[in-house]
Scaffold this active site. Structure first.
Site, PDB file in Angstrom:
ATOM      1  N   HIS A 100       0.852  -1.195   0.000  1.00  0.00           N
ATOM      2  CA  HIS A 100       0.000   0.000   0.000  1.00  0.00           C
ATOM      3  C   HIS A 100       0.885   1.240   0.000  1.00  0.00           C
ATOM      4  O   HIS A 100       1.922   1.277   0.667  1.00  0.00           O
ATOM      5  CB  HIS A 100      -0.917   0.004   1.228  1.00  0.00           C
ATOM      6  CG  HIS A 100      -2.011   1.016   1.122  1.00  0.00           C
ATOM      7  ND1 HIS A 100      -1.790   2.363   1.303  1.00  0.00           N
ATOM      8  CD2 HIS A 100      -3.323   0.886   0.799  1.00  0.00           C
ATOM      9  CE1 HIS A 100      -2.919   3.015   1.119  1.00  0.00           C
ATOM     10  NE2 HIS A 100      -3.874   2.145   0.809  1.00  0.00           N
ATOM     11  N   GLU A 169      -3.966   1.609  -7.310  1.00  0.00           N
ATOM     12  CA  GLU A 169      -4.389   2.769  -6.530  1.00  0.00           C
ATOM     13  C   GLU A 169      -3.473   3.956  -6.816  1.00  0.00           C
ATOM     14  O   GLU A 169      -2.382   4.042  -6.250  1.00  0.00           O
ATOM     15  CB  GLU A 169      -4.314   2.461  -5.032  1.00  0.00           C
ATOM     16  CG  GLU A 169      -5.190   1.326  -4.579  1.00  0.00           C
ATOM     17  CD  GLU A 169      -5.519   1.431  -3.087  1.00  0.00           C
ATOM     18  OE1 GLU A 169      -6.700   1.489  -2.767  1.00  0.00           O
ATOM     19  OE2 GLU A 169      -4.598   1.471  -2.261  1.00  0.00           O
TER      20      GLU A 169
END
Ligand code: PGA
Length: 245
Positions: A100, A169
Site C-alpha cells: 500500500h 491505486e
C-alpha cells in the site's frame, strides 16, 4: 458491462475499535440475500487488533478477513510491533494487503514487498498487491513505466500468481476525492492485464457510492479496494449494490 465476479475489499486503515464491529451486522444481513445470484466477494481488512473478533463475528457469512500489512519473516523474532503472515493466518486472515502506498511512503521498497508477497503466499495467504503512480509521475507521463516496474519487482521470481490480486491505486486519488478519467483508467487496467493476463485488477482511491456509477463502467475491472467509504456500512453496501445495477 460489470464482470460477474467482483471483489469489494474494505481497507479500514488505522480506524476502528471493538464497537465498530456492530456495524457489520447490516452488511452480513444484506450479503446473505445479495450473494444468492451474484458473485460479489467481500473481504474486510481491519487493523490487526480486530482481525480475530471480526473473523468470529463474520463466521458463516462467507465474508473473509485480511490483514493490512505484515512483516516479511516467516520465523518469529525480535521485531517489536510487527506481525508475520503466519500470525495473520492463525487468527483467521485469508488475505493480506501488501505494498500500500501509505507503507511505501514510510520506506517499504519493491524488494521488501517482493519478499512479503512470497512469504505471505508460502503461509497460505492470498495477496492484495497495491501499485500506483504519484501525482508527480502522472504529470511526468511515466505512469506506465512506474506501474510495470512495481509489478515486475513485486512479482519477481513468483511463478504461481493465482493467489495474487492487483489493486491499482493512484497515490493522488487516495483519500482525495479524485479519481482518474474513465479513458485513462480503462487504459491502465488494460495495460496491467497485458503484463499478466491472469491477474485480477481492482481499482482503489476515493471509491464512493457516487463515483461507483462511473467506475463500474471500466471494462474488465475485477472490483474495488475501498478505504474511507468502507467504514460506513451503508456506503459500502451502496457501492456493492450500485456496481450490479
Ligand atoms: P480511500 O482509500 O478509499 O479512502 O481513498 C483507499 C485505500 O487507500 O486503499
Amino acid at each position: 458491462m460489470t464482470n460477474k465476479y467482483m471483489y469489494f475489499i474494505a481497507n479500514w486503515k488505522m480506524f476502528g475499535g471493538l464497537n465498530s464491529l456492530n456495524s457489520l451486522r447490516k452488511v452480513t444481513k444484506f450479503y446473505k440475500k445479495f450473494q444468492k445470484n451474484r458473485y460479489a466477494k467481500i473481504i474486510y481488512c481491519p487493523p490487526s487488533t480486530l482481525i480475530r473478533p471480526m473473523f468470529k463475528k463474520l463466521a458463516n457469512s462467507r465474508i473473509d478477513v485480511g490483514g493490512q500489512n505484515c512483516h516479511q519473516n516467516l520465523s518469529y523474532g525480535a521485531f517489536t510491533g510487527s506481525v508475520n503472515p503466519l500470525m495473520l493466518k492463525s487468527v483467521g486472515a485469508k488475505y493480506v494487503i501488501i505494498g500500500h502506498s501509505e507503507n511505501r511512503m514510510s520506506g517499504e521498497t519493491d524488494k521488501l514487498i517482493n519478499l512479503k508477497i512470497k512469504n505471505s503466499i508460502k503461509s497460505g495467504l492470498k495477496v492484495i498487491f497495491c501499485i500506483g503512480e504519484t501525482y508527480k509521475d502522472k504529470k511526468k507521463k511515466i505512469t506506465k513505466k512506474v506501474l510495470s516496474s512495481q509489478i515486475k519487482s513485486g512479482l519477481k521470481n513468483i511463478k504461481n500468481k493465482k493467489d495474487i490480486i492487483i489493486a491499482y491505486e493512484p497515490v493522488w486519488s487516495i483519500g482525495t476525492g479524485l479519481i482518474p478519467k474513465t479513458n485513462e483508467l480503462s487504459e491502465t487496467v488494460k495495460f496491467i492485464k497485458r503484463i499478466n493476463k491472469k491477474l485480477k485488477v481492482l481499482y482503489g482511491g476515493s471509491v464512493n457510492p457516487k463515483n461507483i456509477e462511473i467506475l463500474k463502467s471500466i471494462n474488465n475491472i475485477d472490483g474495488f479496494l475501498i478505504g474511507g467509504a468502507s467504514q460506513d456500512s451503508k456506503k459500502f453496501i451502496d457501492i456493492i449494490k450500485k456496481t450490479y445495477n
